[in-house]
Scaffold this active site. Sequence first.
Site, PDB file in Angstrom:
ATOM      1  CD  GLU A  56       2.477  -0.689   5.236  1.00 51.89           C
ATOM      2  OE1 GLU A  56       2.364  -0.419   6.449  1.00 51.89           O
ATOM      3  OE2 GLU A  56       1.704  -1.445   4.632  1.00 51.89           O
ATOM      4  CD  GLN A  59       1.422  -4.051   7.992  1.00 46.92           C
ATOM      5  OE1 GLN A  59       0.894  -4.048   6.889  1.00 46.92           O
ATOM      6  NE2 GLN A  59       2.054  -3.008   8.463  1.00 46.92           N
ATOM      7  CG  ASN A 114      -2.772   8.419  -1.026  1.00 41.11           C
ATOM      8  OD1 ASN A 114      -2.144   7.581  -0.358  1.00 41.11           O
ATOM      9  ND2 ASN A 114      -2.534   8.625  -2.300  1.00 41.11           N
ATOM     10  CD  GLU A 115      -8.734   9.626   1.089  1.00 38.55           C
ATOM     11  OE1 GLU A 115      -8.135   8.614   1.517  1.00 38.55           O
ATOM     12  OE2 GLU A 115      -9.213   9.689  -0.058  1.00 38.55           O
ATOM     13  CB  SER A 128      -6.461  -3.676   9.039  1.00 37.10           C
ATOM     14  OG  SER A 128      -5.571  -2.792   8.412  1.00 37.10           O
TER      15      SER A 128
HETATM   16  C1  LIG Z   1      -3.855  -4.010  -1.076  1.00 38.58           C
HETATM   17  C2  LIG Z   1      -4.032  -3.806   0.393  1.00 38.58           C
HETATM   18  C3  LIG Z   1      -3.185  -4.458   1.255  1.00 38.58           C
HETATM   19  C4  LIG Z   1      -3.350  -4.318   2.640  1.00 38.58           C
HETATM   20  N1  LIG Z   1      -2.531  -5.047   3.453  1.00 38.58           N
HETATM   21  C5  LIG Z   1      -2.717  -4.973   4.784  1.00 38.58           C
HETATM   22  C6  LIG Z   1      -1.910  -5.774   5.644  1.00 38.58           C
HETATM   23  O1  LIG Z   1      -1.069  -6.562   5.202  1.00 38.58           O
HETATM   24  N2  LIG Z   1      -2.122  -5.702   6.968  1.00 38.58           N
HETATM   25  C7  LIG Z   1      -3.052  -4.865   7.504  1.00 38.58           C
HETATM   26  O2  LIG Z   1      -3.157  -4.819   8.724  1.00 38.58           O
HETATM   27  N3  LIG Z   1      -3.836  -4.082   6.712  1.00 38.58           N
HETATM   28  C8  LIG Z   1      -3.693  -4.135   5.358  1.00 38.58           C
HETATM   29  N4  LIG Z   1      -4.494  -3.379   4.536  1.00 38.58           N
HETATM   30  C9  LIG Z   1      -5.561  -2.583   5.120  1.00 38.58           C
HETATM   31  C10 LIG Z   1      -5.289  -1.088   5.045  1.00 38.58           C
HETATM   32  O3  LIG Z   1      -4.281  -0.712   5.931  1.00 38.58           O
HETATM   33  C11 LIG Z   1      -6.619  -0.389   5.342  1.00 38.58           C
HETATM   34  O4  LIG Z   1      -7.525  -0.713   4.309  1.00 38.58           O
HETATM   35  C12 LIG Z   1      -6.457   1.094   5.431  1.00 38.58           C
HETATM   36  O5  LIG Z   1      -5.706   1.458   6.556  1.00 38.58           O
HETATM   37  C13 LIG Z   1      -7.827   1.810   5.492  1.00 38.58           C
HETATM   38  O6  LIG Z   1      -8.618   1.270   6.503  1.00 38.58           O
HETATM   39  P1  LIG Z   1     -10.120   0.795   6.209  1.00 38.58           P
HETATM   40  O7  LIG Z   1     -10.093  -0.102   5.010  1.00 38.58           O
HETATM   41  O8  LIG Z   1     -10.686   0.268   7.479  1.00 38.58           O
HETATM   42  O9  LIG Z   1     -10.899   2.101   5.762  1.00 38.58           O
HETATM   43  P2  LIG Z   1     -11.473   3.236   6.708  1.00 38.58           P
HETATM   44  O10 LIG Z   1     -10.490   3.582   7.746  1.00 38.58           O
HETATM   45  O11 LIG Z   1     -12.839   2.828   7.143  1.00 38.58           O
HETATM   46  O12 LIG Z   1     -11.578   4.454   5.698  1.00 38.58           O
HETATM   47  C14 LIG Z   1     -12.628   4.544   4.727  1.00 38.58           C
HETATM   48  C15 LIG Z   1     -12.445   5.861   3.969  1.00 38.58           C
HETATM   49  O13 LIG Z   1     -12.580   6.961   4.882  1.00 38.58           O
HETATM   50  C16 LIG Z   1     -11.428   7.804   4.845  1.00 38.58           C
HETATM   51  N5  LIG Z   1     -11.119   8.273   6.196  1.00 38.58           N
HETATM   52  C17 LIG Z   1     -11.116   7.540   7.331  1.00 38.58           C
HETATM   53  N6  LIG Z   1     -10.741   8.317   8.386  1.00 38.58           N
HETATM   54  C18 LIG Z   1     -10.503   9.563   7.884  1.00 38.58           C
HETATM   55  C19 LIG Z   1     -10.067  10.783   8.452  1.00 38.58           C
HETATM   56  N7  LIG Z   1      -9.786  10.893   9.747  1.00 38.58           N
HETATM   57  N8  LIG Z   1      -9.899  11.842   7.628  1.00 38.58           N
HETATM   58  C20 LIG Z   1     -10.151  11.756   6.299  1.00 38.58           C
HETATM   59  N9  LIG Z   1     -10.578  10.607   5.700  1.00 38.58           N
HETATM   60  C21 LIG Z   1     -10.737   9.523   6.471  1.00 38.58           C
HETATM   61  C22 LIG Z   1     -10.306   6.895   4.357  1.00 38.58           C
HETATM   62  O14 LIG Z   1      -9.283   7.654   3.750  1.00 38.58           O
HETATM   63  C23 LIG Z   1     -11.037   6.005   3.347  1.00 38.58           C
HETATM   64  O15 LIG Z   1     -11.157   6.670   2.110  1.00 38.58           O
HETATM   65  C24 LIG Z   1      -4.364  -3.484   3.159  1.00 38.58           C
HETATM   66  C25 LIG Z   1      -5.215  -2.809   2.281  1.00 38.58           C
HETATM   67  C26 LIG Z   1      -5.072  -2.966   0.924  1.00 38.58           C
HETATM   68  C27 LIG Z   1      -6.019  -2.252   0.001  1.00 38.58           C
END
Ligand SMILES: Cc1cc2nc3c(=O)[nH]c(=O)nc-3n(C[C@H](O)[C@H](O)[C@H](O)COP(=O)(O)OP(=O)(O)OC[C@H]3O[C@@H](n4cnc5c(N)ncnc54)[C@H](O)[C@@H]3O)c2cc1C
Length: 381
Positions: A242, A124, A365-366, A127
């Site tokens: 998902e 997938q 979860n947020e 991100s």
């Molecule tokens: C084990 C694992 C597998 C994954 N597999 C895939 C995959 O196969 N393909 C893929 O595309 N992605 C994948 N991901 C990525 C995942 O979808 C992202 O890590 C996730 O969506 C969070 O994005 P970020 O890491 O950029 O964090 P950010 O978006 O930068 O968030 C950082 C923190 O800020 C909080 N935050 C951000 N915006 C808000 C808001 N509006 N309100 C409240 N809190 C907020 C978040 O909850 C988090 O705690 C995977 C992640 C993990 C850990």
Amino acid sequence: MSFDPGPASEFRTEVRDWLAAHLPAQPLPSVDTARGFAAHRAWERELAAVRLSVVSWPPAYGGRGASLLDWLVFEEEYYAAAAPARVGQNGLFLLAPTLFAHGTAEQRGRLLPPMARADEVWAQAWSEPDAGSDLAAIRATATRADGGWLLSGTKTWSTRAAFADRAFGLFRSDPGAERHRGLTYLLFDLRAGGVTVRPIRQLGGGIGFAEIFLDRVFVPDADVLGAPGEGWRIAMSTAGHERGLSLRSPGRFTAAAARLVELWRRAGDPADTALRDRVVDAWIGAQAYRRHTFDTAARLAGGGTLGAESSLGKVFWSELDVALHETALDLLGPLAEVDGLPGADGRWLDGYLFALAGPIYAGTNEIQRTVIAERLLGLPR
Ligand SMILES: Cc1cc2nc3c(=O)[nH]c(=O)nc-3n(C[C@H](O)[C@H](O)[C@H](O)COP(=O)(O)OP(=O)(O)OC[C@H]3O[C@@H](n4cnc5c(N)ncnc54)[C@H](O)[C@@H]3O)c2cc1C
């Protein structure tokens, strides 16, 4: 309507007996290594040969046309037997339901059978370095070319991409459009010219992720899922699967809770009622998620759809998974961190490390709590 398929059925017995006769004698090497990935692919082919890899799909695509409830039964037996991780999970549980809902007959006929046999394993690719929670901020582009599209940009955290064959992703195809519009859902080959995959090592040591760099990668029109510009709507359909029942079916948690109860019986201190209560809570949580999922499956079978309530399930199962594994680690004490000693069981620590990711992947979860507040409870934005 509430429905429980119960502890016995011909299908359940068939799955249980087949698994008992065919499970690898030793656990396979981690799916996040090249050797383990190949071993898991071979295992998937064994499942596919007896049409157990995708029981709920139509026979034409390699399934048995089983009901969603029988699929849940399959999952219960699969996890209870501690069978290998599903290397094809992204395709089987995320892309396939999206293809059933939004793909063309040609796409289903071409893409689903090799997916069922793990001849094509999918990753997938949503991100990006600057777009995670705010998925609509993606910058990778799809530019019109003769007969298709040219993809450029960077994707990250792509599970299984280090060893997978193909990927599905969202791309900005109309830079002038409002953020949620002008996105297109495209399927591409991870070995195509212009693709560079850079593995990322995870906390547990395996290569569970990869970055994907795309430099004018050609994708034919046949590999656009839905219409150009419709990507957001289709991606939300994938996300529902998902978060909801397909990626994390209750069998995973009921099996883990049963193992936790066994661990308590073996290693628990009867005087430690606080720890005992946490074991019981985890078991009740797994059973509650099971009941909830059967209700959802019955509703879907009756023509219902999966909407924002999948966010509720996602928060529930991810928090349950962390609590369940923390309880096991507390029960094991120092033995949780070693393997090979009497009473030790390294699976709990591995499971714990992965459980920690549950509140992050599939949308943090947020973010799910915001969805629940706004879309289910109708609270103000
Ligand atoms: C084990 C694992 C597998 C994954 N597999 C895939 C995959 O196969 N393909 C893929 O595309 N992605 C994948 N991901 C990525 C995942 O979808 C992202 O890590 C996730 O969506 C969070 O994005 P970020 O890491 O950029 O964090 P950010 O978006 O930068 O968030 C950082 C923190 O800020 C909080 N935050 C951000 N915006 C808000 C808001 N509006 N309100 C409240 N809190 C907020 C978040 O909850 C988090 O705690 C995977 C992640 C993990 C850990």
